[in-house]
Structure formats: structure tokens, C-alpha cells
Design a protein around this motif. Structure first.
Motif, PDB file in Angstrom:
ATOM      1  N   TYR A 160     -23.369 -83.491 -14.465  1.00 50.06           N
ATOM      2  CA  TYR A 160     -24.131 -84.154 -15.533  1.00 50.06           C
ATOM      3  C   TYR A 160     -25.201 -83.210 -16.089  1.00 50.06           C
ATOM      4  CZ  TYR A 160     -27.683 -86.769 -17.876  1.00 50.06           C
ATOM      5  OH  TYR A 160     -28.609 -87.141 -18.811  1.00 50.06           O
ATOM      6  N   ALA A 161     -25.920 -82.528 -15.182  1.00 49.22           N
ATOM      7  CA  ALA A 161     -27.001 -81.642 -15.635  1.00 49.22           C
ATOM      8  C   ALA A 161     -26.469 -80.539 -16.554  1.00 49.22           C
ATOM      9  CB  ALA A 161     -27.713 -81.035 -14.431  1.00 49.22           C
ATOM     10  N   LEU A 162     -25.239 -80.112 -16.301  1.00 48.58           N
ATOM     11  CA  LEU A 162     -24.666 -79.032 -17.105  1.00 48.58           C
ATOM     12  C   LEU A 162     -23.872 -79.550 -18.310  1.00 48.58           C
ATOM     13  CD1 LEU A 162     -23.480 -76.686 -14.203  1.00 48.58           C
ATOM     14  CD2 LEU A 162     -25.427 -76.339 -15.725  1.00 48.58           C
ATOM     15  N   SER A 163     -23.727 -80.853 -18.413  1.00 50.36           N
ATOM     16  CA  SER A 163     -22.982 -81.434 -19.535  1.00 50.36           C
ATOM     17  C   SER A 163     -23.831 -81.350 -20.812  1.00 50.36           C
ATOM     18  CB  SER A 163     -22.655 -82.896 -19.231  1.00 50.36           C
ATOM     19  OG  SER A 163     -23.852 -83.662 -19.269  1.00 50.36           O
ATOM     20  N   PRO A 164     -23.212 -81.554 -21.992  1.00 48.85           N
ATOM     21  CA  PRO A 164     -24.010 -81.538 -23.237  1.00 48.85           C
ATOM     22  C   PRO A 164     -25.173 -82.520 -23.181  1.00 48.85           C
ATOM     23  CG  PRO A 164     -21.662 -81.522 -23.738  1.00 48.85           C
ATOM     24  CD  PRO A 164     -21.770 -81.701 -22.254  1.00 48.85           C
ATOM     25  N   GLU A 165     -24.968 -83.689 -22.557  1.00 51.93           N
ATOM     26  CA  GLU A 165     -26.064 -84.672 -22.461  1.00 51.93           C
ATOM     27  C   GLU A 165     -27.182 -84.121 -21.568  1.00 51.93           C
ATOM     28  OE1 GLU A 165     -22.838 -85.531 -21.554  1.00 51.93           O
ATOM     29  OE2 GLU A 165     -22.340 -86.307 -23.531  1.00 51.93           O
ATOM     30  N   GLY A 166     -26.792 -83.539 -20.463  1.00 53.42           N
ATOM     31  CA  GLY A 166     -27.782 -82.998 -19.528  1.00 53.42           C
ATOM     32  C   GLY A 166     -28.546 -81.837 -20.138  1.00 53.42           C
ATOM     33  N   GLN A 167     -27.837 -80.990 -20.881  1.00 56.89           N
ATOM     34  CA  GLN A 167     -28.497 -79.848 -21.498  1.00 56.89           C
ATOM     35  C   GLN A 167     -29.399 -80.290 -22.664  1.00 56.89           C
ATOM     36  OE1 GLN A 167     -28.146 -76.240 -20.473  1.00 56.89           O
ATOM     37  NE2 GLN A 167     -27.924 -77.628 -18.727  1.00 56.89           N
ATOM     38  N   ALA A 168     -29.046 -81.452 -23.243  1.00 57.90           N
ATOM     39  CA  ALA A 168     -29.942 -82.001 -24.278  1.00 57.90           C
ATOM     40  C   ALA A 168     -31.265 -82.426 -23.651  1.00 57.90           C
ATOM     41  CB  ALA A 168     -29.271 -83.184 -24.974  1.00 57.90           C
ATOM     42  N   VAL A 169     -31.202 -82.927 -22.426  1.00 57.99           N
ATOM     43  CA  VAL A 169     -32.426 -83.288 -21.700  1.00 57.99           C
ATOM     44  C   VAL A 169     -33.290 -82.039 -21.488  1.00 57.99           C
ATOM     45  CG1 VAL A 169     -33.324 -84.153 -19.493  1.00 57.99           C
ATOM     46  CG2 VAL A 169     -31.360 -85.275 -20.564  1.00 57.99           C
ATOM     47  N   VAL A 170     -32.633 -80.926 -21.206  1.00 57.78           N
ATOM     48  CA  VAL A 170     -33.365 -79.666 -21.011  1.00 57.78           C
ATOM     49  C   VAL A 170     -34.214 -79.369 -22.244  1.00 57.78           C
ATOM     50  CG1 VAL A 170     -33.095 -77.159 -20.757  1.00 57.78           C
ATOM     51  CG2 VAL A 170     -31.611 -78.700 -19.463  1.00 57.78           C
ATOM     52  N   THR A 171     -33.610 -79.489 -23.410  1.00 56.73           N
ATOM     53  CA  THR A 171     -34.327 -79.209 -24.654  1.00 56.73           C
ATOM     54  C   THR A 171     -35.463 -80.203 -24.867  1.00 56.73           C
ATOM     55  OG1 THR A 171     -32.217 -78.461 -25.517  1.00 56.73           O
ATOM     56  CG2 THR A 171     -33.984 -78.758 -27.111  1.00 56.73           C
ATOM     57  N   LYS A 172     -35.181 -81.478 -24.560  1.00 56.22           N
ATOM     58  CA  LYS A 172     -36.221 -82.499 -24.744  1.00 56.22           C
ATOM     59  C   LYS A 172     -37.435 -82.222 -23.863  1.00 56.22           C
ATOM     60  CE  LYS A 172     -33.351 -86.398 -26.027  1.00 56.22           C
ATOM     61  NZ  LYS A 172     -32.611 -87.523 -25.441  1.00 56.22           N
ATOM     62  N   VAL A 173     -37.179 -81.778 -22.651  1.00 54.65           N
ATOM     63  CA  VAL A 173     -38.280 -81.523 -21.715  1.00 54.65           C
ATOM     64  C   VAL A 173     -39.083 -80.295 -22.152  1.00 54.65           C
ATOM     65  CG1 VAL A 173     -38.792 -80.858 -19.324  1.00 54.65           C
ATOM     66  CG2 VAL A 173     -37.187 -82.681 -19.774  1.00 54.65           C
ATOM     67  N   GLY A 174     -38.415 -79.392 -22.876  1.00 51.43           N
ATOM     68  CA  GLY A 174     -39.148 -78.229 -23.352  1.00 51.43           C
ATOM     69  C   GLY A 174     -38.621 -76.903 -22.847  1.00 51.43           C
ATOM     70  N   TYR A 175     -37.538 -76.950 -22.087  1.00 51.60           N
ATOM     71  CA  TYR A 175     -36.917 -75.699 -21.648  1.00 51.60           C
ATOM     72  C   TYR A 175     -35.732 -75.389 -22.562  1.00 51.60           C
ATOM     73  CZ  TYR A 175     -39.787 -76.255 -17.485  1.00 51.60           C
ATOM     74  OH  TYR A 175     -40.842 -76.389 -16.643  1.00 51.60           O
ATOM     75  N   PHE A 176     -34.888 -74.483 -22.130  1.00 45.86           N
ATOM     76  CA  PHE A 176     -33.815 -74.021 -23.006  1.00 45.86           C
ATOM     77  C   PHE A 176     -32.480 -74.119 -22.284  1.00 45.86           C
ATOM     78  CE2 PHE A 176     -37.808 -71.840 -23.614  1.00 45.86           C
ATOM     79  CZ  PHE A 176     -38.115 -72.298 -24.889  1.00 45.86           C
ATOM     80  N   PRO A 177     -31.449 -74.586 -22.978  1.00 44.32           N
ATOM     81  CA  PRO A 177     -30.168 -74.815 -22.299  1.00 44.32           C
ATOM     82  C   PRO A 177     -29.475 -73.513 -21.897  1.00 44.32           C
ATOM     83  CG  PRO A 177     -29.986 -75.261 -24.644  1.00 44.32           C
ATOM     84  CD  PRO A 177     -31.421 -74.988 -24.386  1.00 44.32           C
ATOM     85  N   VAL A 178     -28.648 -73.607 -20.881  1.00 41.82           N
ATOM     86  CA  VAL A 178     -27.872 -72.432 -20.466  1.00 41.82           C
ATOM     87  C   VAL A 178     -26.515 -72.423 -21.152  1.00 41.82           C
ATOM     88  CG1 VAL A 178     -28.919 -71.973 -18.240  1.00 41.82           C
ATOM     89  CG2 VAL A 178     -27.125 -73.684 -18.411  1.00 41.82           C
ATOM     90  N   LYS A 179     -26.147 -73.534 -21.764  1.00 43.33           N
ATOM     91  CA  LYS A 179     -24.818 -73.604 -22.400  1.00 43.33           C
ATOM     92  C   LYS A 179     -24.954 -73.868 -23.890  1.00 43.33           C
ATOM     93  CE  LYS A 179     -21.999 -74.836 -18.500  1.00 43.33           C
ATOM     94  NZ  LYS A 179     -20.996 -75.724 -17.962  1.00 43.33           N
TER      95      LYS A 179
END
Lengths: 273, 421
Positions: free
Chosen positions: A254-273
Motif C-alpha cells: 500500500y505504501a508503495l502504491s499510487p495511493e500510498g505515494q500520494a500520501v507521501v506528497t501530502k505529508v510533504g515528502y517526495f515519492p519514490v515512484k
């Protein structure tokens, strides 16, 4: 005696539990990642209510130690695992561990909004943090003593700055340690002459310094961090003892899925994918 | 409200009484009514608020002083603790019950005993550029002995990835000799390692470094060569010969290994010598370790090592006797399967040929000391948390028998409890 010993060994073998998977997933470690981990857990548990994901901080070192002594399934770390930690995993579990980059981050140096400086070189930052530079005017700022805030040594960010900015040298004794990045941001926002550091996700209400490299001032922007142009870019990791399975695998997927990586952006970090 | 009134009465009786009309003797004229000015004293005087502010200021000042004092104490404590953080004390105890079969039907040999195999205390003090390490062993059989006494200088700018060590330390040779006894799955090291590197330690100087982010490593130096047990010369060298010993290794995560070399001489008297003379003391070793994550029950490790060389040590009771110039070789293979987080099973086969192919001999139906020996060992391990491990191991030595010697009944069962901190 042979029969006795044979029976004893057979009994011990039969007594071995064949499954180590618990019902819940425990995630522990980096304070930089704790908000991200908690958001992932909240979103994941909405779609998978049968699984409980428990996320706690403590620092990357604490998370990796928990991985070594079997008290967490997933360690969050804002730095790569050290050789000594890897050796402990080998000695205890016959594994070197599994490293999964889950997000990107840039370590950002913060100053108070009232500070006129906008950029410093890595060498200037090193001077400030090892104690060679003690007044802002030495680096082109106002004539005022520098108040230095740092993280505790269990923090992966502390280690990252020590390795990548201080070039392995010790922090100045005058550097005041604070228990989390949020505390550093809070302190810098209140103290006019201070400097601190942390993940970019926390950089709210204070000024982020750019890194001066040659004639260029490089901002910790999404693009610069993703491309690695920003000199203090880093990956944020999940570490496991073995390749993920069961609920832990579902959570990481889940963390690596598009939804999970969208959470990364929302929190303020940057996606790996 | 009543309570407030009561408190007022208790606290300021004088004021209350002052408002009562004074009792006057009969016949005396009643006093005049008080003027308007004298009727207001019941209201708090304006000056009352000033002392309250002053009190608050004083309390704030006191509190600030206390905070400043605490900050100072905290700073001092942090300085003290930062020194303590550099100090690491660790140790472990390996206590055992062992049962070995009688060698033959006559009941010769064999034992049933309790032992304390190792009782270690290790102190390490590490700064950015140096490290002190002292490890002692305290057990009932040999008393207290120094195992390691090392002074290391890290090369500046290498982030402790390169260092120079002087003192008494492990020989940088092979894999199993360097591995901590607390981490090993089978209670004792293999025969070939015990023969070539007994007690694993010596005095000397060593350089150790990691390169290419730890993918390559090298450790090598110059040592006395006689180890820490050199009978009659414990703690000192009995000749001027020095031995060069080292290992170059690689580590790619799931696979690691290395090649080790040892070149030196020993000055001693062989069985047919009149005077002492120099004999070649050399070794060559190859080792490899695989760490696999293929089974759902846990990780698997496969390890192996081959050692060949001259002038090994043979144990004869508590005494180790060097075999000058005698060639020997051996190898082992080990599989460790983790089962979940708290259990593991290990199987090891080790083989040692003490005279490198020399024909085995027999003595009254028993194998001679020159016989090659293969040992199959099986161990089951259970971890009670981070600090406690129980090992049940069964070792079955199998003596080669080209001359038809009888394989002795010397199987060994070991139940070991290891506590560490």
C-alpha cells in the motif's frame, strides 16, 4: 542415552513454532517518518480494518535496534543501516535484512524568519555545527551569537547530518539537542538567532535555507530533491528482517502504491515512484 | 459564602471588632457617629495590589532561576552522559551440561559433567578517532585470563572505516576464528580451526579497513605467531620470528567471503632435531557465506571454509603441541535455518586431516592420532528474547578407517545456556 538424546532433539524440533507472523503490524523508528507512517497506517486500516498497524517513533537507531531484537516487524529509518547493525542481524537471524526505499526527503536547515540569510554553503553549516562559527556575522549575517539546535543521537537525521555535513566530526558541545523535528522547528521559530535542521515535511513557519554550491543557491524543492541535485537529499527506508510477507507485505504494498505515494506528497515528502 | 465569611472572621478579627461599636460604661455619652471618611476602611486599600504584583515578580524570578539552574545541571549531566555513551560494557556466560559416550564397551573414557565454558566481560570505549577494548574470561577451570587487549587508532577522515590496532587481538584469518563464540550456533569451533588457530588470538599489530562502502574489506598485520597459549611463554614470544597474517574479503549483502593468508616461521625442535630450527608456519584459507531468504519459515545461511597449511597445533589434554612443518588441511560446511523469530536449526559437517593424506594407522583397534576425522553436528537453538539462548547440540565424530580402525563411541551431547548483555 542415544535414544534419550534423540528424543530430546526430536522434541525440541517439534516444539519449534512454525509461524512467526503476528496478527498486527508493528512499525517503529525514524521520527522524521513517524507522521508519514501514521498517515499510511490510517489510510491502510480504512481499507483493511482487520489489520492493526501500530506506528511509533523513537529514532532510526531505535527502530533498527528493535528490528534486531525482534520487537518490531518494520523499522523506519531515515538513514541506511550501518555495518554493525547489519552484522547483528546476520548473527541473530542469518539475514542481512531487506531495505525498501519508500520516500525521498531533503534534510533542510531552518533559520528564524527574521534572519536575513537565505543560503549557506555546506562548509559554513559544518563550521556552525562543529562550533568553529559562533556568530552570524562570520557567515554574512547580523552580529549576533548563533544558537544551535540539533537532534538526539538516536535520530537518523542526526547521523545523516553528522556524516554528510559534519564530515564525521562531533557536534559542538554547545549544540542543544531536542527530541524531535517538530521541537526543532518550534524552537527556531521562537528564537531569532537560532538554526536547526530536519525533514522538509516539518518546514512550516520558519525559513528554509538554500545550499550554496558554487554560484548557485539550491533550494530543497521537490524537483531538486527528486533529482538529487539538492546536496542533502536522502531516501527514507523501511527495513525488515526477511522479505515481506502477510500483513506487513500488504502494508508495504500500500505504501508503495499510487495511493500510498500520494500520501507521501501530502505529508510533504517526495515519492519514490 | 458562609465559609468565606468565617475565614474573614478568623483571618481579620481585629478589623471586624473595630467596626463594632465600642462598649461604653453606662451613663457615658455615646460617641458621635463616624464621619464618611472613617466608614470606608473595609474596602481593600489600593496599596494591597502592589504587593501581589511584587510577589508574582518574585515568584517568576525564582522560577526562572530554578529553570536556569536545571538547565545548567542538565548541561552538566549531558556532558557526563556523552562520556558514558562512549563506554560499552558487555559480556556473556556459557554454562553447559555435557555427556560423552564411553569410548568402547569396556567403559573407558566418556563423561557426564557440568562446566562453565566461557564467562566474558568486555569493555569498549570508542571515540571518534580511537578505541580501547579489553576482554577478560573468568571461568572455574582456568581462572581469569585476558582474551583481548586492543588499542585502536582510527585513521582521521575515514569515519572509523580504517584503523590501526596494537595489542592482543584475534588473528585476522578466515571466518569462524574471528566470529564471536556468543554468535556461533554449534558450541565449539571446528577441528580444523581449532588446530590451525587455537584460542584465535595473538599479540601484534593490525590494519583493518573497509572500502567501496563496505563491499571490500581488508584486515592484516604482523603477529608473534605463537598465540596466547604458548606453553611456558604465555604472553610473550619465544623467538624473533614474526608471522604476517591477513584476510581480503568482499561483502555483497547476500553473499560474502574472503581469502586469507598466513606466512611465517616457528623456531622449535622437531621430534628428530638436536637443536631448535626454523620451520615454515603457513596457512591458506577460503571462506564463503550465503544468506538466503527463500523459505517462508525464516532465513537460511550456508557457510563454508577450507584451510590448508603447515605447523598446526595438536591438543594433548590441556597442552597444545605444535607440529612443526607438518602439513594438514580441513574444511567445514554449515547450514543454519531460522524458524520464526525465536528458533533455529543448524547442521554442520567438519573434516580435518591432520597429516594431509598420510595413511591412517591403527592401535589396538582404535584410530591413531593421524586419522582424519569428520564430525557431523546438529544443534537446535531457542532464543528467549534478546539476552538468553539455549542450545542443544549433538556431535558425532566419524573417524576414517582405511586400516579398519574401530570408530570410537565418542558422540557428545551438549546442552548450553547462554546469557548475555
Amino acid at each position: 542415552m542415544k535414544t534419550f538424546i534423540g528424543s530430546l532433539i526430536a522434541g525440541l524440533l517439534l516444539a519449534l513454532p512454525l509461524s512467526a507472523h503476528a496478527g498486527n503490524v508493528t512499525v517503529k523508528g525514524s521520527d522524521t517518518m513517524v507522521i508519514l507512517g501514521q498517515r499510511w497506517a490510517e489510510e491502510f486500516m480504512k481499507t483493511t480494518p482487520a489489520t492493526k498497524v501500530q506506528v511509533t517513533g523513537g529514532g532510526s537507531g531505535v527502530g533498527l535496534a528493535a528490528l534486531q531484537n525482534g520487537t518490531t516487524e518494520i523499522a523506519m529509518s531515515s538513514r541506511e543501516i550501518k555495518d554493525a547493525e547489519k552484522q547483528k542481524l546476520r548473527a541473530r537471524y542469518n539475514t542481512t535484512g531487506v531495505q525498501i526505499p519508500v520516500a525521498k526527503d531533503g534534510v533542510t536547515f531552518y533559520v528564524n524568519e527574521g534572519n536575513p540569510l537565505t543560503a549557506l554553503t555546506v562548509e559554513q553549516l559544518r563550521g556552525i555545527y562543529v562550533g568553529d562559527v559562533t556568530n552570524w556575522k562570520q557567515v554574512g549575517g547580523p552580529d549576533a551569537p548563533i544558537i544551535v539546535y540539533s537532534r538526539e543521537n538516536s535520530s537518523g537525521t542526526y547521523v545523516f547530518v553528522k556524516d554528510h555535513v559534519l564530515d564525521g566530526e562531533d557536534y559542538a558541545a554547545s549544540a542543544q539537542t531536542l527530541p524531535g523535528t517538530a521541537a526543532v522547528v518550534n524552537a527556531v521559530s521562537k528564537e531569532k538567532n537560532s538554526i536547526g535542521y530536519g525533514g522538509s515535511a516539518y518546514a512550516k513557519g520558519i525559513k528554509e535555507l538554500k545550499i550554496k554550491k558554487g554560484n548557485e543557491d539550491i533550494a530543497p524543492s521537490a524537483e531538486n530533491i527528486k533529482t538529487g541535485k539538492y546536496p542533502l537529499s536522502r531516501d527514507l527506508y523501511f527495513y525488515l528482517r526477511n522479505k515481506p510477507a502477510g500483513e506487513a507485505k500488504a502494508f508495504i504494498d500500500y505504501a508503495l502504491s499510487p495511493e500510498g505515494q500520494a500520501v507521501v506528497t501530502k505529508v510533504g515528502y517526495f515519492p519514490v515512484k | 459564602m458562609r465559609l468565606a465569611t468565617l475565614l474573614t472572621l478568623c483571618v481579620a478579627p481585629g478589623q471586624v471588632l473595630a467596626q463594632e461599636p465600642p462598649s461604653t460604661p453606662a451613663g457615658e455619652a455615646a460617641p458621635q457617629a463616624p464621619s464618611a471618611d472613617t466608614q470606608t476602611p473595609s474596602e481593600p486599600p489600593p496599596a494591597d495590589s502592589a504587593p501581589a504584583d511584587a510577589d508574582l515578580d518574585e515568584r517568576m524570578t525564582n522560577a526562572e532561576g530554578k529553570v536556569a539552574a536545571l538547565e545548567e545541571q542538565n548541561a552538566e549531566t549531558k556532558v557526563d552522559l556523552s562520556a558514558l555513551k562512549k563506554l560499552k560494557i558487555s559480556g556473556y556466560v556459557q554454562a553447559r551440561y555435557q555427556y560423552q559416550q564411553s569410548l568402547d564397551d569396556s567403559g573407558t573414557g566418556g563423561f557426564s559433567r557440568f562446566t562453565v565454558r566461557r564467562g566474558r566481560i568486555k569493555t569498549t570505549y570508542t571515540t571518534d578517532w580511537s578505541q580501547l577494548m579489553l576482554q577478560i574470561d573468568a571461568v572455574p577451570t582456568t581462572g581469569v585470563t585476558v582474551r583481548d587487549a586492543e588499542a585502536t587508532l582510527y585513521i582521521p577522515g575515514t569515519h572509523q572505516q580504517m584503523g590501526l590496532t596494537l595489542g592482543q587481538m584475534k588473528w585476522p584469518f578466515g571466518y569462524e576464528a574471528v566470529q564471536s563464540s556468543a554468535d556461533r550456533e554449534i558450541p565449539e569451533r571446528t577441528r580444523v580451526v581449532r588446530a590451525f588457530l587455537p584460542d584465535e588470538r595473538d599479540r601484534g599489530v593490525k590494519f583493518a579497513g573497509n572500502f567501496l562502502g563496505g563491499k571490500l574489506n581488508f584486515s592484516g598485520g604482523v603477529f608473534d605467531g605463537d598465540g596466547i597459549f604458548n606453553q611456558g611463554y604465555v604472553g610473550s614470544d619465544n623467538d624473533k620470528e614474526k608471522d604476517a597474517i591477513g584476510r581480503a574479503g568482499f561483502d555483497l549483502g547476500w553473499v560474502s567471503g574472503g581469502v586469507s593468508g598466513w606466512y611465517g616461521h616457528t623456531i622449535t625442535k622437531g621430534p628428530t632435531d638436536t637443536y631448535r630450527k626454523a620451520y615454515t608456519r603457513d596457512r591458506l584459507a577460503l571462506d564463503a557465506q550465503l544468506y538466503l531468504d527463500v523459505l517462508p519459515i525464516g532465513a537460511t545461511a550456508i557457510k563454508g571454509e577450507f584451510i590448508t597449511g603447515k605447523s598446526y597445533w595438536k591438543s594433548s589434554g590441556d597442552v597444545k603441541i605444535e607440529q612443526p612443518g607438518v602439513p594438514a588441511s580441513g574444511w567445514y560446511g554449515l547450514i543454519v535455518q531460522n524458524v520464526g523469530l525465536t528458533d533455529a536449526v543448524a547442521v554442520r559437517y567438519d573434516f580435518f586431516d591432520p597429516e594431509n593424506g598420510r595413511k591412517n594407522s591403527t592401535s589396538e583397534g582404535r584410530p591413531a592420532s593421524t586419522n582424519s576425522v569428520g564430525t557431523l553436528a546438529v544443534a537446535v537453538l531457542h532464543y528467549f528474547g534478546e539476552h538468553f539462548k539455549v542450545t542443544a547440540a549433538y556431535e558425532m565424530p566419524v573417524t576414517a578407517a582405511p586400516g579398519a580402525p574401530k570408530d570410537p563411541h565418542d558422540n557428545l551431547f551438549t546442552l548450553q545456556m547462554q546469557a548475555r548483555y
